[in-house]
Design a protein around this motif. Structure first.
Motif, PDB file in Angstrom:
ATOM      1  N   ILE A  37     -27.253  21.031  -7.463  1.00 38.35           N
ATOM      2  CA  ILE A  37     -26.001  20.921  -9.398  1.00 38.35           C
ATOM      3  C   ILE A  37     -27.045  19.615  -9.627  1.00 38.35           C
ATOM      4  CG2 ILE A  37     -24.416  19.465 -10.043  1.00 38.35           C
ATOM      5  CD1 ILE A  37     -22.598  21.199  -8.040  1.00 38.35           C
ATOM      6  N   HIS A  38     -27.943  19.439 -10.574  1.00 38.71           N
ATOM      7  CA  HIS A  38     -29.217  18.096 -11.023  1.00 38.71           C
ATOM      8  C   HIS A  38     -28.230  17.244 -11.886  1.00 38.71           C
ATOM      9  CE1 HIS A  38     -32.289  19.901  -9.647  1.00 38.71           C
ATOM     10  NE2 HIS A  38     -32.801  21.000 -10.384  1.00 38.71           N
ATOM     11  N   CYS A  39     -28.383  15.824 -11.526  1.00 35.79           N
ATOM     12  CA  CYS A  39     -28.026  15.211 -11.988  1.00 35.79           C
ATOM     13  C   CYS A  39     -28.431  14.248 -12.725  1.00 35.79           C
ATOM     14  CB  CYS A  39     -27.153  14.266 -10.885  1.00 35.79           C
ATOM     15  SG  CYS A  39     -25.748  15.128  -9.695  1.00 35.79           S
ATOM     16  N   ASN A  40     -27.317  13.634 -14.027  1.00 32.76           N
ATOM     17  CA  ASN A  40     -28.434  12.020 -14.977  1.00 32.76           C
ATOM     18  C   ASN A  40     -27.220  10.969 -14.326  1.00 32.76           C
ATOM     19  OD1 ASN A  40     -28.875  10.534 -17.209  1.00 32.76           O
ATOM     20  ND2 ASN A  40     -28.538  12.392 -18.786  1.00 32.76           N
ATOM     21  N   ALA A  92     -22.932  10.881  -4.777  1.00 33.29           N
ATOM     22  CA  ALA A  92     -22.579  11.875  -5.461  1.00 33.29           C
ATOM     23  C   ALA A  92     -23.376  12.102  -5.259  1.00 33.29           C
ATOM     24  CB  ALA A  92     -21.101  11.424  -6.416  1.00 33.29           C
ATOM     25  N   ALA A  93     -24.257  11.975  -6.333  1.00 27.32           N
ATOM     26  CA  ALA A  93     -25.471  12.813  -6.624  1.00 27.32           C
ATOM     27  C   ALA A  93     -25.791  13.243  -5.752  1.00 27.32           C
ATOM     28  CB  ALA A  93     -26.230  11.866  -7.547  1.00 27.32           C
ATOM     29  N   LYS A  94     -26.392  12.568  -4.757  1.00 21.37           N
ATOM     30  CA  LYS A  94     -27.492  13.253  -3.437  1.00 21.37           C
ATOM     31  C   LYS A  94     -26.751  14.433  -2.775  1.00 21.37           C
ATOM     32  CE  LYS A  94     -29.189  11.090   0.673  1.00 21.37           C
ATOM     33  NZ  LYS A  94     -29.027  10.169   1.768  1.00 21.37           N
ATOM     34  N   LYS A  95     -25.701  14.356  -2.499  1.00 17.98           N
ATOM     35  CA  LYS A  95     -24.747  15.442  -2.533  1.00 17.98           C
ATOM     36  C   LYS A  95     -24.938  16.809  -3.157  1.00 17.98           C
ATOM     37  CE  LYS A  95     -22.255  13.154   0.856  1.00 17.98           C
ATOM     38  NZ  LYS A  95     -20.105  12.778   1.709  1.00 17.98           N
ATOM     39  N   VAL A 113     -32.353  11.787  -6.539  1.00 19.94           N
ATOM     40  CA  VAL A 113     -31.309  12.100  -8.145  1.00 19.94           C
ATOM     41  C   VAL A 113     -32.722  12.753  -9.225  1.00 19.94           C
ATOM     42  CG1 VAL A 113     -30.073  10.847 -10.303  1.00 19.94           C
ATOM     43  CG2 VAL A 113     -29.754  10.257  -7.602  1.00 19.94           C
ATOM     44  N   PHE A 114     -31.742  13.714  -9.644  1.00 17.74           N
ATOM     45  CA  PHE A 114     -33.152  14.023 -11.066  1.00 17.74           C
ATOM     46  C   PHE A 114     -33.431  13.395 -11.629  1.00 17.74           C
ATOM     47  CE2 PHE A 114     -33.291  17.508 -13.932  1.00 17.74           C
ATOM     48  CZ  PHE A 114     -34.534  17.988 -13.627  1.00 17.74           C
ATOM     49  N   LEU A 115     -32.069  12.538 -13.100  1.00 20.41           N
ATOM     50  CA  LEU A 115     -33.208  12.452 -13.590  1.00 20.41           C
ATOM     51  C   LEU A 115     -32.045  10.978 -13.923  1.00 20.41           C
ATOM     52  CD1 LEU A 115     -33.852  13.573 -17.292  1.00 20.41           C
ATOM     53  CD2 LEU A 115     -32.102  12.138 -17.276  1.00 20.41           C
ATOM     54  N   ILE A 116     -32.411  10.102 -14.507  1.00 25.56           N
ATOM     55  CA  ILE A 116     -31.593   8.254 -14.685  1.00 25.56           C
ATOM     56  C   ILE A 116     -32.087   8.252 -16.296  1.00 25.56           C
ATOM     57  CG2 ILE A 116     -32.186   7.945 -12.569  1.00 25.56           C
ATOM     58  CD1 ILE A 116     -34.389   5.585 -13.921  1.00 25.56           C
ATOM     59  N   ILE A 130     -25.263  16.688 -14.599  1.00 26.21           N
ATOM     60  CA  ILE A 130     -23.815  16.365 -14.244  1.00 26.21           C
ATOM     61  C   ILE A 130     -24.507  14.793 -14.295  1.00 26.21           C
ATOM     62  CG2 ILE A 130     -21.645  15.639 -12.833  1.00 26.21           C
ATOM     63  CD1 ILE A 130     -22.198  18.287 -14.483  1.00 26.21           C
ATOM     64  N   LYS A 131     -24.141  13.938 -15.618  1.00 25.00           N
ATOM     65  CA  LYS A 131     -23.979  12.614 -16.258  1.00 25.00           C
ATOM     66  C   LYS A 131     -22.842  12.067 -14.820  1.00 25.00           C
ATOM     67  CE  LYS A 131     -25.278  10.800 -19.996  1.00 25.00           C
ATOM     68  NZ  LYS A 131     -24.884  10.077 -21.289  1.00 25.00           N
TER      69      LYS A 131
END
Length: 318
Positions: A151-154, A142-145, A172-175, A131-132
């Motif tokens: 749910i992994h986030c970009n 939001a990404a932390k939660k 966060v999974f990815l930046i 999720i970007k």
């Protein structure tokens, strides 16, 4: 071996495109999309069927006109992602509406809706979706939660070191640091001359983040993005991931000159915990970087405009 094949030995190559037919030609592992790419793709004649199927889906769900338009645009984003996943072995990034970039709870709600569409409508497991979200404080929270719920986030539109720190500290999974847009700003504001690749401000920004993450053993993946030329790409050979446009992938594929690895994990790791940035500390440090403040705001506005245009296309075709 051509340069694309060589680069793949050091770095995971990701294609930055919404054009499904481009995917297989370059055999990337992962793919990324954004509102601009989705807007461009959905205006192509070959993807008209995705537009109509999404509108039909939204009409069937019912509701007020604005709800139908929103459901249709969400379905378009997921439909393009689902088609891309048929062509790659890895993950695809799908972006949350940038107009929600300053609202943590609404960003979480939209992210879960996109994940649900992937899982329920297409049978695609959330492990194949990133999720970007824009790298605002609200979206980082939001990404932390979301990460805590699997749910992994970009985190995209990343320009400052403060953003990079906050993302790592939130696990966060990815930046996605935006190399080209950083360099564009410095070229416009400080010099009309092109920077050498070794001194390119965008390249230097990613190198700084890479060294910091690796020294402190952060697990967040770094994916350089928004490249303007091949020199920028090759200067970051060895980065965890690089997301590259089809145009630049084509150039890499056509060249055979030897390339070398540029980024290396430092031998010494500092395991001592670092005090996490507070909200106010984040805002102050980010505010100290005028380039980052301007480019983050500009990027959010542009993606917001593209979201409006996508909604207009849906409305006209309803």
């Amino acid at each position: 071996m051509n340069q694309l094949e060589q680069l793949k030995k050091y770095t995971k190559v990701v294609i930055d495109s919404g054009d499904i037919e481009n995917i297989t030609h370059y055999t990337p592992y992962d793919a990324t999309t954004n509102p601009s790419l989705v807007l461009k793709a959905i205006q192509m004649k070959k993807y008209e069927y995705l537009l109509q199927k999404s509108i039909n889906y939204a009409k069937k769900k019912g509701g007020l006109k604005n709800q139908i338009v929103t459901n249709a645009t969400d379905k378009i984003i997921v439909s393009i992602g689902a088609e891309i996943l048929k062509k790659i072995p890895g993950v695809v990034s799908s972006e949350v509406d940038s107009r929600l970039s300053f609202n943590t709870e609404k960003s979480i709600k939209k992210a879960k809706k996109l994940i649900s569409l992937y899982e329920v409508e297409f049978g695609i497991d959330r492990s194949r979706i990133l999720i970007k979200l824009a790298s605002t404080w609200e979206c980082i929270q939001a990404a932390k939660k979301l990460e805590q719920e699997g749910i992994h986030c970009n985190l995209t539109l990343l320009f400052s070191f403060a953003q990079a720190r906050a993302c790592a500290e939130s696990k966060v999974f990815l930046i996605s640091p935006f190399v080209g847009r950083i360099s564009d700003w410095y070229s416009i504001n400080y010099s009309s001359n092109k920077y050498r690749s070794s001194l390119d401000p965008g390249v230097q920004s990613v190198k700084k983040i890479y060294e910091y993450y690796k020294k402190h053993d952060y697990k967040t993946i770094i994916m350089g993005a928004s490249f303007r030329n091949i020199k920028q790409v090759l200067s970051l050979s060895g980065c965890d991931c690089l997301t590259i446009s089809p145009e630049l992938l084509s150039i890499l594929q056509a060249k055979n000159k030897l390339i070398t690895k540029k980024l290396f994990i430092p031998k010494k790791i500092y395991a001592k915990p670092i005090k996490k940035l507070s909200h106010s500390e984040f805002l102050w440090l980010h505010n100290q970087d005028p380039m980052a403040v301007e480019k983050l705001s500009q990027g959010i506005r542009q993606f917001g405009t593209d979201q409006y245009l996508l909604e207009e296309i849906v409305t006209k075709n309803m």
